[in-house]
Design a protein around this motif. Structure first.
Motif, PDB file in Angstrom:
ATOM      1  N   GLU A  15      -9.603 -38.955   8.319  1.00 58.44           N
ATOM      2  CA  GLU A  15     -10.784 -38.306   7.753  1.00 58.44           C
ATOM      3  C   GLU A  15     -10.432 -37.410   6.569  1.00 58.44           C
ATOM      4  OE1 GLU A  15     -11.474 -39.587  11.845  1.00 58.44           O
ATOM      5  OE2 GLU A  15      -9.930 -38.292  10.948  1.00 58.44           O
ATOM      6  N   VAL A  16      -9.354 -36.638   6.703  1.00 61.09           N
ATOM      7  CA  VAL A  16      -8.950 -35.755   5.616  1.00 61.09           C
ATOM      8  C   VAL A  16      -8.463 -36.570   4.419  1.00 61.09           C
ATOM      9  CG1 VAL A  16      -7.271 -34.006   4.897  1.00 61.09           C
ATOM     10  CG2 VAL A  16      -8.446 -33.790   7.097  1.00 61.09           C
ATOM     11  N   ALA A  17      -7.650 -37.586   4.677  1.00 59.88           N
ATOM     12  CA  ALA A  17      -7.149 -38.424   3.586  1.00 59.88           C
ATOM     13  C   ALA A  17      -8.294 -39.086   2.834  1.00 59.88           C
ATOM     14  CB  ALA A  17      -6.193 -39.477   4.130  1.00 59.88           C
ATOM     15  N   ASN A  18      -9.251 -39.638   3.562  1.00 58.78           N
ATOM     16  CA  ASN A  18     -10.399 -40.276   2.911  1.00 58.78           C
ATOM     17  C   ASN A  18     -11.235 -39.271   2.133  1.00 58.78           C
ATOM     18  OD1 ASN A  18      -9.723 -42.810   3.854  1.00 58.78           O
ATOM     19  ND2 ASN A  18     -11.115 -42.737   5.602  1.00 58.78           N
ATOM     20  N   GLY A  19     -11.344 -38.052   2.658  1.00 52.08           N
ATOM     21  CA  GLY A  19     -12.078 -37.015   1.945  1.00 52.08           C
ATOM     22  C   GLY A  19     -11.421 -36.639   0.631  1.00 52.08           C
ATOM     23  N   ILE A  20     -10.088 -36.567   0.624  1.00 56.52           N
ATOM     24  CA  ILE A  20      -9.357 -36.272  -0.612  1.00 56.52           C
ATOM     25  C   ILE A  20      -9.605 -37.365  -1.641  1.00 56.52           C
ATOM     26  CG2 ILE A  20      -7.047 -36.072  -1.631  1.00 56.52           C
ATOM     27  CD1 ILE A  20      -6.172 -34.814   1.084  1.00 56.52           C
ATOM     28  N   ILE A  21      -9.480 -38.610  -1.205  1.00 58.93           N
ATOM     29  CA  ILE A  21      -9.677 -39.742  -2.116  1.00 58.93           C
ATOM     30  C   ILE A  21     -11.096 -39.732  -2.688  1.00 58.93           C
ATOM     31  CG2 ILE A  21      -9.791 -42.269  -2.249  1.00 58.93           C
ATOM     32  CD1 ILE A  21      -7.577 -42.208   0.000  1.00 58.93           C
ATOM     33  N   ALA A  22     -12.088 -39.536  -1.815  1.00 65.06           N
ATOM     34  CA  ALA A  22     -13.481 -39.518  -2.261  1.00 65.06           C
ATOM     35  C   ALA A  22     -13.738 -38.387  -3.245  1.00 65.06           C
ATOM     36  CB  ALA A  22     -14.416 -39.398  -1.058  1.00 65.06           C
ATOM     37  N   ALA A  23     -13.132 -37.229  -2.994  1.00 60.54           N
ATOM     38  CA  ALA A  23     -13.343 -36.082  -3.876  1.00 60.54           C
ATOM     39  C   ALA A  23     -12.792 -36.341  -5.274  1.00 60.54           C
ATOM     40  CB  ALA A  23     -12.689 -34.841  -3.269  1.00 60.54           C
ATOM     41  N   VAL A  24     -11.565 -36.867  -5.346  1.00 60.83           N
ATOM     42  CA  VAL A  24     -10.973 -37.133  -6.657  1.00 60.83           C
ATOM     43  C   VAL A  24     -11.735 -38.252  -7.364  1.00 60.83           C
ATOM     44  CG1 VAL A  24      -8.876 -37.757  -7.909  1.00 60.83           C
ATOM     45  CG2 VAL A  24      -8.723 -36.320  -5.877  1.00 60.83           C
ATOM     46  N   ASP A  25     -12.134 -39.272  -6.622  1.00 64.32           N
ATOM     47  CA  ASP A  25     -12.948 -40.340  -7.218  1.00 64.32           C
ATOM     48  C   ASP A  25     -14.220 -39.761  -7.831  1.00 64.32           C
ATOM     49  OD1 ASP A  25     -11.181 -42.337  -6.512  1.00 64.32           O
ATOM     50  OD2 ASP A  25     -12.339 -43.047  -4.790  1.00 64.32           O
ATOM     51  N   HIS A  26     -14.827 -38.818  -7.141  1.00 63.01           N
ATOM     52  CA  HIS A  26     -16.075 -38.215  -7.604  1.00 63.01           C
ATOM     53  C   HIS A  26     -15.893 -37.468  -8.929  1.00 63.01           C
ATOM     54  CE1 HIS A  26     -20.021 -36.379  -7.317  1.00 63.01           C
ATOM     55  NE2 HIS A  26     -19.478 -35.182  -7.419  1.00 63.01           N
ATOM     56  N   LEU A  27     -14.699 -36.924  -9.129  1.00 65.72           N
ATOM     57  CA  LEU A  27     -14.458 -36.132 -10.333  1.00 65.72           C
ATOM     58  C   LEU A  27     -14.144 -36.975 -11.562  1.00 65.72           C
ATOM     59  CD1 LEU A  27     -12.259 -33.255  -8.869  1.00 65.72           C
ATOM     60  CD2 LEU A  27     -14.644 -33.090  -9.620  1.00 65.72           C
ATOM     61  N   GLU A  28     -13.657 -38.191 -11.360  1.00 67.57           N
ATOM     62  CA  GLU A  28     -13.292 -39.025 -12.506  1.00 67.57           C
ATOM     63  C   GLU A  28     -14.518 -39.263 -13.380  1.00 67.57           C
ATOM     64  OE1 GLU A  28     -10.369 -39.664 -13.334  1.00 67.57           O
ATOM     65  OE2 GLU A  28      -9.149 -39.581 -11.526  1.00 67.57           O
ATOM     66  N   GLY A  29     -14.303 -39.162 -14.682  1.00 70.96           N
ATOM     67  CA  GLY A  29     -15.391 -39.372 -15.628  1.00 70.96           C
ATOM     68  C   GLY A  29     -16.218 -38.132 -15.892  1.00 70.96           C
ATOM     69  N   THR A  30     -15.927 -37.031 -15.189  1.00 74.46           N
ATOM     70  CA  THR A  30     -16.614 -35.771 -15.461  1.00 74.46           C
ATOM     71  C   THR A  30     -15.791 -34.969 -16.467  1.00 74.46           C
ATOM     72  OG1 THR A  30     -15.479 -34.491 -13.731  1.00 74.46           O
ATOM     73  CG2 THR A  30     -17.419 -35.784 -13.070  1.00 74.46           C
ATOM     74  N   ASP A  31     -16.288 -33.795 -16.830  1.00 69.95           N
ATOM     75  CA  ASP A  31     -15.551 -32.961 -17.774  1.00 69.95           C
ATOM     76  C   ASP A  31     -14.639 -31.968 -17.049  1.00 69.95           C
ATOM     77  OD1 ASP A  31     -17.431 -31.276 -16.738  1.00 69.95           O
ATOM     78  OD2 ASP A  31     -18.108 -30.477 -18.674  1.00 69.95           O
ATOM     79  N   THR A  32     -14.165 -32.361 -15.868  1.00 75.60           N
ATOM     80  CA  THR A  32     -13.226 -31.516 -15.122  1.00 75.60           C
ATOM     81  C   THR A  32     -11.988 -31.250 -15.973  1.00 75.60           C
ATOM     82  OG1 THR A  32     -13.987 -32.347 -12.991  1.00 75.60           O
ATOM     83  CG2 THR A  32     -11.779 -31.378 -13.059  1.00 75.60           C
ATOM     84  N   ARG A  33     -11.606 -29.995 -16.048  1.00 77.38           N
ATOM     85  CA  ARG A  33     -10.474 -29.605 -16.886  1.00 77.38           C
ATOM     86  C   ARG A  33      -9.238 -29.250 -16.072  1.00 77.38           C
ATOM     87  NH1 ARG A  33     -12.825 -28.405 -21.895  1.00 77.38           N
ATOM     88  NH2 ARG A  33     -11.148 -27.023 -22.549  1.00 77.38           N
ATOM     89  N   CYS A  34      -9.435 -28.972 -14.781  1.00 77.10           N
ATOM     90  CA  CYS A  34      -8.313 -28.676 -13.895  1.00 77.10           C
ATOM     91  C   CYS A  34      -8.784 -28.842 -12.457  1.00 77.10           C
ATOM     92  CB  CYS A  34      -7.814 -27.246 -14.116  1.00 77.10           C
ATOM     93  SG  CYS A  34      -6.363 -26.798 -13.119  1.00 77.10           S
ATOM     94  N   LEU A  35      -7.934 -29.454 -11.619  1.00 69.08           N
ATOM     95  CA  LEU A  35      -8.223 -29.598 -10.194  1.00 69.08           C
ATOM     96  C   LEU A  35      -7.244 -28.742  -9.410  1.00 69.08           C
ATOM     97  CD1 LEU A  35      -9.508 -30.925  -7.679  1.00 69.08           C
ATOM     98  CD2 LEU A  35      -7.839 -32.781  -7.947  1.00 69.08           C
ATOM     99  N   VAL A  36      -7.772 -27.901  -8.534  1.00 60.18           N
ATOM    100  CA  VAL A  36      -6.968 -27.042  -7.674  1.00 60.18           C
ATOM    101  C   VAL A  36      -7.046 -27.600  -6.254  1.00 60.18           C
ATOM    102  CG1 VAL A  36      -6.605 -24.694  -6.808  1.00 60.18           C
ATOM    103  CG2 VAL A  36      -7.548 -25.059  -9.122  1.00 60.18           C
ATOM    104  N   VAL A  37      -5.894 -27.802  -5.617  1.00 59.75           N
ATOM    105  CA  VAL A  37      -5.840 -28.292  -4.242  1.00 59.75           C
ATOM    106  C   VAL A  37      -5.305 -27.162  -3.365  1.00 59.75           C
ATOM    107  CG1 VAL A  37      -4.918 -30.048  -2.681  1.00 59.75           C
ATOM    108  CG2 VAL A  37      -5.419 -30.643  -5.071  1.00 59.75           C
ATOM    109  N   GLU A  38      -6.023 -26.857  -2.283  1.00 61.70           N
ATOM    110  CA  GLU A  38      -5.597 -25.782  -1.394  1.00 61.70           C
ATOM    111  C   GLU A  38      -6.023 -26.087   0.033  1.00 61.70           C
ATOM    112  OE1 GLU A  38      -7.468 -22.137  -2.732  1.00 61.70           O
ATOM    113  OE2 GLU A  38      -9.209 -23.260  -3.419  1.00 61.70           O
ATOM    114  N   GLY A  39      -5.499 -25.317   0.983  1.00 63.98           N
ATOM    115  CA  GLY A  39      -5.822 -25.516   2.384  1.00 63.98           C
ATOM    116  C   GLY A  39      -6.471 -24.286   2.981  1.00 63.98           C
ATOM    117  N   ALA A  40      -7.444 -24.501   3.858  1.00 63.92           N
ATOM    118  CA  ALA A  40      -8.081 -23.387   4.560  1.00 63.92           C
ATOM    119  C   ALA A  40      -7.204 -22.957   5.739  1.00 63.92           C
ATOM    120  CB  ALA A  40      -9.459 -23.806   5.056  1.00 63.92           C
ATOM    121  N   GLY A  41      -7.277 -21.693   6.083  1.00 65.09           N
ATOM    122  CA  GLY A  41      -6.504 -21.199   7.223  1.00 65.09           C
ATOM    123  C   GLY A  41      -5.068 -20.882   6.854  1.00 65.09           C
ATOM    124  N   GLU A  42      -4.172 -21.025   7.812  1.00 65.32           N
ATOM    125  CA  GLU A  42      -2.796 -20.572   7.639  1.00 65.32           C
ATOM    126  C   GLU A  42      -1.873 -21.614   7.028  1.00 65.32           C
ATOM    127  OE1 GLU A  42      -1.432 -19.209  11.399  1.00 65.32           O
ATOM    128  OE2 GLU A  42      -2.798 -17.481  11.464  1.00 65.32           O
TER     129      GLU A  42
END
Length: 275
Positions: A43-70
Motif C-alpha cells: 500500500e505504501v509503495a503504491n501510494g508513493i508511485i501514484a503520488a509521483v505519477d500525479h506530479l509529473e507534468g505539473t510545475d513542481t519545482r522540488c519534491l520533499v520525501v519524509e516519514g511521519a512519526g519516529e
C-alpha cells in the motif's frame, strides 16, 4: 485525488498511508504508517508511485520525501515476509514483490523529473534507506540513523542498493556497509558520503526548509535538465533492480532468511548457519 482550485496548491492521497501536498511549487510526500515505522508495504509503495505519477507534468519545482512519526522508513514489510515464509509463497511472487513494489517505488522517486530531497528525521533502514538515497539530496536530523542491514533478515541487497549506494560512497565502502550491516548515525552517514547535511534538533526544520526553498526558487527547467545529465552516467537503476531480484530468488529460499525473519520478530540476534 483532491485538487484545490489553485493548481499551485494540491492535496492528494495516493493511499490512506501516503499523503501528498503541494504549495507554491514545493511538493511534500509523507509516508504515514507510523505504527509500522513507515515500512514499504504494498500500500505504501503504491501510494508513493501514484503520488509521483500525479506530479509529473505539473510545475513542481522540488519534491520533499519524509516519514511521519519516529521513522523515515523501516524498509521492507517484515510482516509480509513472515506471511510469505509461513505460506510458502512462490519465488515468482516474492521476486515480483521486490520489483513491483519496493524496487519500483524507489525507482519512481529516482527517475522523477524534478529535484528531490529526503528529509530524514528518524530511522531509514534497508529499502527505506534506498528510498532516501534515491532522492537527489538527503538532510538528516541529528538523531537520524541509516543502514543497509539486509543481512539482518538473511537477505542479499535489493531495491536498488547495488546501483545507488556505490554511486554515493564507492564500491569498497558500500561493500563494508552491506557486509557488516552497520547502522550509521547522521554524522557518520554524511562523513562517508550518504547525505548532504546534518542539522541540530533545534535547527532541523529551519535549515532543511531553507535548502528546499533555495532549490525551489531556482531555474526549474535548467535544474531538471541538469538532473537528467547528472543521472545519465553508468548502468540504469532499472537494470540493477531486475538483477538484484533475480539473485534474491535463491536467497528467499535459504534457511538463513527464515532465521533472520524469526530473530527480527523475536528481538534477538540471528544465528545464521550459512544455508
Amino acid at each position: 485525488m483532491t485538487d484545490t482550485d489553485n493548481t499551485d496548491n494540491m492535496d492528494h492521497t495516493g493511499t490512506e498511508l501516503v499523503h501528498l501536498e503541494r504549495d507554491d511549487g514545493i511538493a511534500r510526500l509523507t509516508l504515514d504508517d507510523p505504527d509500522k515505522r513507515n515500512a514499504l508495504s504494498v500500500e505504501v509503495a503504491n501510494g508513493i508511485i501514484a503520488a509521483v505519477d500525479h506530479l509529473e507534468g505539473t510545475d513542481t519545482r522540488c519534491l520533499v520525501v519524509e516519514g511521519a512519526g519516529e521513522a523515515f522508513s523501516a524498509g521492507g514489510d517484515v510482516e509480509a515476509m513472515i506471511e510469505r515464509v509461513a505460506e510458502e509463497q512462490s519465488l515468482d511472487d516474492s521476486v515480483r514483490h521486490v520489483i513491483r513494489n519496493t524496487g519500483r517505488c524507489v525507482q519512481r522517486v529516482y527517475e522523477s523529473e524534478f529535484p528531490t530531497v529526503a528529509k530524514v528525521d528518524g530511522a531509514a533502514f534497508g529499502a527505506g534507506a534506498n528510498l532516501a538515497i534515491a532522492c537527489d539530496l538527503q538532510v538528516f536530523h541529528e538523531d537520524a540513523e541509516i543502514g543497509f542491514g539486509f543481512r539482518r533478515v538473511g537477505l542479499a541487497v535489493d531495491s536498488g542498493t547495488s546501483f545507488l549506494l556505490p554511486r554515493l560512497v564507492g564500491t569498497n565502502v558500500a561493500k563494508e556497509l552491506v557486509y557488516t550491516g552497520e547502522l550509521l548515525d547522521a554524522e557518520r552517514a554524511v562523513e562517508v558520503g550518504i547525505g548532504n547535511h546534518v542539522y541540530d534538533a533545534d535547527a532541523f526544520e529551519t535549515e532543511a526548509e531553507a535548502l528546499i526553498e533555495e532549490i525551489a526558487s531556482g531555474p526549474s527547467v535548467a535544474l531538471r535538465t541538469s538532473k537528467r545529465l547528472l543521472d545519465a552516467a553508468d548502468a540504469s537503476l532499472r537494470q540493477a533492480i531486475a538483477r538484484e531480484a533475480g539473485a534474491q530468488a535463491a536467497v528467499f529460499e535459504s534457511d538463513d532468511h527464515a532465521e533472520g525473519v524469526s530473530a527480527f520478530m523475536e528481538r534477538r540476534d540471528p544465528e545464521f548457519e550459512g544455508e
